[in-house]
Design a protein around this motif. Structure first.
Motif, PDB file in Angstrom:
ATOM      1  N   UNK A 115       0.827  -1.211   0.000  1.00 29.42           N
ATOM      2  CA  UNK A 115       0.000   0.000   0.000  1.00 29.42           C
ATOM      3  C   UNK A 115       0.861   1.261   0.000  1.00 29.42           C
ATOM      4  N   UNK A 116       1.963   1.234   0.744  1.00 30.16           N
ATOM      5  CA  UNK A 116       2.846   2.404   0.794  1.00 30.16           C
ATOM      6  C   UNK A 116       3.457   2.676  -0.579  1.00 30.16           C
ATOM      7  N   UNK A 117       3.878   1.619  -1.277  1.00 34.53           N
ATOM      8  CA  UNK A 117       4.438   1.785  -2.622  1.00 34.53           C
ATOM      9  C   UNK A 117       3.378   2.322  -3.584  1.00 34.53           C
ATOM     10  N   UNK A 118       2.172   1.781  -3.506  1.00 33.36           N
ATOM     11  CA  UNK A 118       1.090   2.227  -4.384  1.00 33.36           C
ATOM     12  C   UNK A 118       0.742   3.692  -4.127  1.00 33.36           C
ATOM     13  N   UNK A 119       0.648   4.061  -2.855  1.00 29.97           N
ATOM     14  CA  UNK A 119       0.325   5.447  -2.518  1.00 29.97           C
ATOM     15  C   UNK A 119       1.420   6.392  -2.987  1.00 29.97           C
ATOM     16  N   UNK A 120       2.663   5.990  -2.817  1.00 27.02           N
ATOM     17  CA  UNK A 120       3.781   6.818  -3.272  1.00 27.02           C
ATOM     18  C   UNK A 120       3.733   7.005  -4.780  1.00 27.02           C
ATOM     19  N   UNK A 121       3.415   5.938  -5.517  1.00 32.07           N
ATOM     20  CA  UNK A 121       3.335   6.026  -6.978  1.00 32.07           C
ATOM     21  C   UNK A 121       2.208   6.955  -7.415  1.00 32.07           C
ATOM     22  N   UNK A 122       1.071   6.864  -6.739  1.00 27.76           N
ATOM     23  CA  UNK A 122      -0.064   7.722  -7.082  1.00 27.76           C
ATOM     24  C   UNK A 122       0.258   9.187  -6.818  1.00 27.76           C
ATOM     25  N   UNK A 123       0.858   9.472  -5.672  1.00 25.41           N
ATOM     26  CA  UNK A 123       1.218  10.860  -5.341  1.00 25.41           C
ATOM     27  C   UNK A 123       2.242  11.416  -6.331  1.00 25.41           C
ATOM     28  N   UNK A 124       3.226  10.597  -6.693  1.00 27.28           N
ATOM     29  CA  UNK A 124       4.231  11.029  -7.664  1.00 27.28           C
ATOM     30  C   UNK A 124       3.592  11.300  -9.018  1.00 27.28           C
ATOM     31  N   UNK A 125       2.694  10.427  -9.436  1.00 25.44           N
ATOM     32  CA  UNK A 125       2.022  10.581 -10.724  1.00 25.44           C
ATOM     33  C   UNK A 125       1.204  11.867 -10.760  1.00 25.44           C
ATOM     34  N   UNK A 126       0.439  12.115  -9.714  1.00 22.57           N
ATOM     35  CA  UNK A 126      -0.393  13.319  -9.682  1.00 22.57           C
ATOM     36  C   UNK A 126       0.451  14.592  -9.647  1.00 22.57           C
ATOM     37  N   UNK A 127       1.566  14.546  -8.930  1.00 26.53           N
ATOM     38  CA  UNK A 127       2.429  15.722  -8.831  1.00 26.53           C
ATOM     39  C   UNK A 127       3.030  16.078 -10.178  1.00 26.53           C
ATOM     40  N   UNK A 128       3.576  15.076 -10.869  1.00 26.40           N
ATOM     41  CA  UNK A 128       4.192  15.344 -12.169  1.00 26.40           C
ATOM     42  C   UNK A 128       3.126  15.692 -13.200  1.00 26.40           C
ATOM     43  N   UNK A 129       1.956  15.062 -13.110  1.00 20.14           N
ATOM     44  CA  UNK A 129       0.867  15.371 -14.039  1.00 20.14           C
ATOM     45  C   UNK A 129       0.434  16.822 -13.908  1.00 20.14           C
ATOM     46  N   UNK A 130       0.399  17.343 -12.686  1.00 17.52           N
ATOM     47  CA  UNK A 130       0.026  18.742 -12.483  1.00 17.52           C
ATOM     48  C   UNK A 130       1.031  19.676 -13.154  1.00 17.52           C
ATOM     49  N   UNK A 131       2.316  19.357 -13.017  1.00 19.81           N
ATOM     50  CA  UNK A 131       3.354  20.163 -13.673  1.00 19.81           C
ATOM     51  C   UNK A 131       3.220  20.056 -15.190  1.00 19.81           C
ATOM     52  N   UNK A 132       2.959  18.851 -15.674  1.00 20.14           N
ATOM     53  CA  UNK A 132       2.815  18.624 -17.110  1.00 20.14           C
ATOM     54  C   UNK A 132       1.657  19.437 -17.686  1.00 20.14           C
ATOM     55  N   UNK A 133       0.528  19.467 -17.001  1.00 21.72           N
ATOM     56  CA  UNK A 133      -0.620  20.234 -17.460  1.00 21.72           C
ATOM     57  C   UNK A 133      -0.318  21.726 -17.465  1.00 21.72           C
ATOM     58  N   UNK A 134       0.398  22.176 -16.461  1.00 19.06           N
ATOM     59  CA  UNK A 134       0.736  23.606 -16.408  1.00 19.06           C
ATOM     60  C   UNK A 134       1.621  23.986 -17.595  1.00 19.06           C
ATOM     61  N   UNK A 135       2.603  23.158 -17.891  1.00 18.53           N
ATOM     62  CA  UNK A 135       3.492  23.441 -19.011  1.00 18.53           C
ATOM     63  C   UNK A 135       2.757  23.359 -20.348  1.00 18.53           C
ATOM     64  N   UNK A 136       1.776  22.473 -20.436  1.00 23.49           N
ATOM     65  CA  UNK A 136       1.021  22.317 -21.684  1.00 23.49           C
ATOM     66  C   UNK A 136       0.149  23.532 -21.970  1.00 23.49           C
TER      67      UNK A 136
END
Length: 222
Positions: free
Chosen positions: A189-210
């Motif tokens: 669960x800790x690995x899954x949660x970490x992956x989800x948080x990382x994905x959302x964080x980078x996705x937010x940056x990606x959308x801003x740059x787009x």
């Protein structure tokens, strides 16, 4: 719930292992980005060999992570680094190359040729065109490749526990060896949660740059 009780009782351990996990992944990802992006830019200008290099990287990713660790251990043992963070970082570094290189090639190759021609007509050098025209347009797609590599390798790094590198995989490996579902589920669960948080964080940056303003061609040097 036994799992929740275990997590609360071992919160300090979970935080420490999470810190190790993040440090290992970011070290590998940083090195992969520093090498993969320049390689992708170079391959975008040499399409004749780009396919072969990307094919080789694709083949590399089909090697199971545990097998890759097994191959690295005797090699690194020669320099006294067979056990510890180095084999884990190298393995994740290699796995991260494909999405970063592939997206960089696609991003640079996909820049509108008319923009390149306009920049060339304004007297920009190849380096200036790359820095002021191509890279600003390519960054969101490149970042998507980095995001894919980050999320994937958070999971791959759990294998690092088996080579003494630490990380959240320690909980999973202990849960398996001790037949303790509390540790196993907590680690997963800790690995899954970490992956989800990382994905959302980078996705937010990606959308801003787009959504940022389009590239503006202006005469000048630099």
């Amino acid at each position: 719930m036994p799992i929740l009780a275990y997590a609360l009782d071992n919160w300090d351990l979970i935080l420490r292992l999470t810190g190790q996990h993040v440090g290992l992944v970011l070290t590998a990802l940083g090195a992969a980005t520093a090498t993969g992006v320049p390689l992708g830019i170079a391959l975008a200008r040499r399409p004749a060999i780009a396919g072969a290099v990307i094919g080789a990287l694709s083949a590399l990713t089909t090697v199971p992570s545990i097998a890759l660790f097994g191959l690295l251990l005797p090699i690194l043992a020669i320099v006294g680094q067979g056990i510890g963070p180095l084999p884990a970082v190298i393995a994740v570094f290699l796995y991260a190359q494909l999405p970063i290189v592939r997206n960089t090639v696609a991003a640079i190759s996909g820049v509108d040729p008319m923009l390149r021609d306009a920049a060339r007509g304004m007297g920009m050098t190849r380096r200036q065109r790359l820095r002021r025209v191509e890279l600003p347009l390519a960054v969101p797609v490149i970042l998507a490749g980095i995001r894919t590599a980050l999320v994937t390798n958070i999971g791959v790094m759990t294998i690092a526990a088996y080579v003494g590198a630490g990380g959240l995989g320690v909980l999973i490996s202990r849960g398996i060896s001790q037949t303790d579902p509390r540790q196993l589920v907590t680690g997963a669960l800790a690995v899954s949660l970490l992956a989800v948080l990382a994905d959302l964080s980078v996705l937010a940056v990606q959308h801003r740059l787009s959504r940022r303003a389009p590239v503006r061609l202006e005469a000048g040097h630099g």
